[in-house]
Design an enzyme around this catalytic site. Sequence first.
Site, PDB file in Angstrom:
ATOM      1  N   ASN A 107      -1.761   3.013  -5.593  1.00 11.81           N
ATOM      2  CA  ASN A 107      -1.964   3.932  -4.458  1.00 11.81           C
ATOM      3  C   ASN A 107      -0.674   3.988  -3.643  1.00 11.81           C
ATOM      4  OD1 ASN A 107      -3.460   5.543  -2.561  1.00 11.81           O
ATOM      5  ND2 ASN A 107      -3.585   3.743  -1.221  1.00 11.81           N
ATOM      6  N   HIS A 109       0.569   4.533   0.360  1.00 15.14           N
ATOM      7  CA  HIS A 109       0.041   4.490   1.730  1.00 15.14           C
ATOM      8  C   HIS A 109       1.201   4.727   2.695  1.00 15.14           C
ATOM      9  CE1 HIS A 109      -2.757   3.351   4.886  1.00 15.14           C
ATOM     10  NE2 HIS A 109      -1.774   2.649   5.426  1.00 15.14           N
ATOM     11  N   SER A 136       4.466   2.695   1.294  1.00 20.58           N
ATOM     12  CA  SER A 136       4.308   1.586   0.346  1.00 20.58           C
ATOM     13  C   SER A 136       3.506   2.052  -0.859  1.00 20.58           C
ATOM     14  CB  SER A 136       3.525   0.426   0.983  1.00 20.58           C
ATOM     15  OG  SER A 136       4.093   0.024   2.210  1.00 20.58           O
ATOM     16  N   ASP A 145      -6.296  -1.080   1.053  1.00 14.66           N
ATOM     17  CA  ASP A 145      -4.861  -1.110   1.341  1.00 14.66           C
ATOM     18  C   ASP A 145      -4.284  -2.532   1.368  1.00 14.66           C
ATOM     19  OD1 ASP A 145      -4.862   1.674   1.610  1.00 14.66           O
ATOM     20  OD2 ASP A 145      -5.285   1.591   3.746  1.00 14.66           O
TER      21      ASP A 145
HETATM   22  C1  GRF Z   1       0.241  10.985   1.694  1.00 17.66           C
HETATM   23  O1  GRF Z   1       0.737  10.858   2.986  1.00 17.66           O
HETATM   24  C2  GRF Z   1      -0.167   9.628   1.182  1.00 17.66           C
HETATM   25  O2  GRF Z   1       0.587   8.583   1.712  1.00 17.66           O
HETATM   26  C3  GRF Z   1      -1.578   9.501   1.646  1.00 17.66           C
HETATM   27  O3  GRF Z   1      -2.112  10.805   1.557  1.00 17.66           O
HETATM   28  C4  GRF Z   1      -1.061  11.764   1.653  1.00 17.66           C
HETATM   29  C5  GRF Z   1      -1.176  12.647   0.460  1.00 17.66           C
HETATM   30  O4  GRF Z   1      -0.387  13.810   0.558  1.00 17.66           O
HETATM   31  N1  GRF Z   1      -2.271   8.517   0.855  1.00 17.66           N
HETATM   32  P1  GRF Z   1      -0.276  14.791  -0.686  1.00 17.66           P
HETATM   33  O5  GRF Z   1      -1.678  15.323  -1.000  1.00 17.66           O
HETATM   34  O6  GRF Z   1       0.314  14.047  -1.832  1.00 17.66           O
HETATM   35  O7  GRF Z   1       0.609  15.902  -0.215  1.00 17.66           O
END
Ligand code: GRF
Length: 200
Positions: A107, A109, A136, A145
């Site tokens: 994932n 974050h 991260s 997370d």
């Molecule tokens: C990103 O900011 C990511 O860190 C979070 O969700 C957002 C996803 O954006 N988990 P996208 O759909 O990839 O534009």
Amino acid sequence: MIPPVKRVAVLISGRGSNLQNLIDAQDASYRIVLVISNVEGVGGLDKAQAAGIATTVISHAGKTREAFDGEMNAALHAVRADIIVLAGFMRILSDGFVRGWEGRLINIHPSLLPAYKGTKVHERVLAAKESVSGASVHFVVPELDAGPVIAQTSVPVHPGDTPQTLADRVLAVEHKLYPDALKLLASDKVKLLNGQAVFS
Ligand code: GRF
């Protein structure tokens, strides 16, 4: 010996800007074979289709978490996925699902974990008057997370930042960080061993 190309499935819920970068960054280490969204009509599905990648929508509505995760597992096994990438996927996965993909589920974050887990990250970073934030990539474990970090990039927090300006600055670094981290995993250069990210 060069490891075989890894078959990657990406789980999304929204616009898919990280997905687009993961598509554009594909190399000999990984190929995206499926994009699953739990929400219909989102931009990420259009991006996948434009790249000729199979998509499927699996709605969580009216299902238990286990039933929803079971449907996802069926779709993931049908394409023989090796690695699952969460990219803006806004559902908490069941412990059983996470354990089933342990070491193969990552994932991204938008904070410097372990700081600022959960939601409303940028609001909380600004409220705490932090001078640095970041993004991260981590292995997913049952606790939200909390999995071992594979890679991080920091960004400055500027005076006068709003949650949106900070989110935009963090997102820009995510777009390089995520493909880099996925390539480490896909080329067997990082593994989850005894609850730790181990690099070779
Ligand atoms: C990103 O900011 C990511 O860190 C979070 O969700 C957002 C996803 O954006 N988990 P996208 O759909 O990839 O534009």
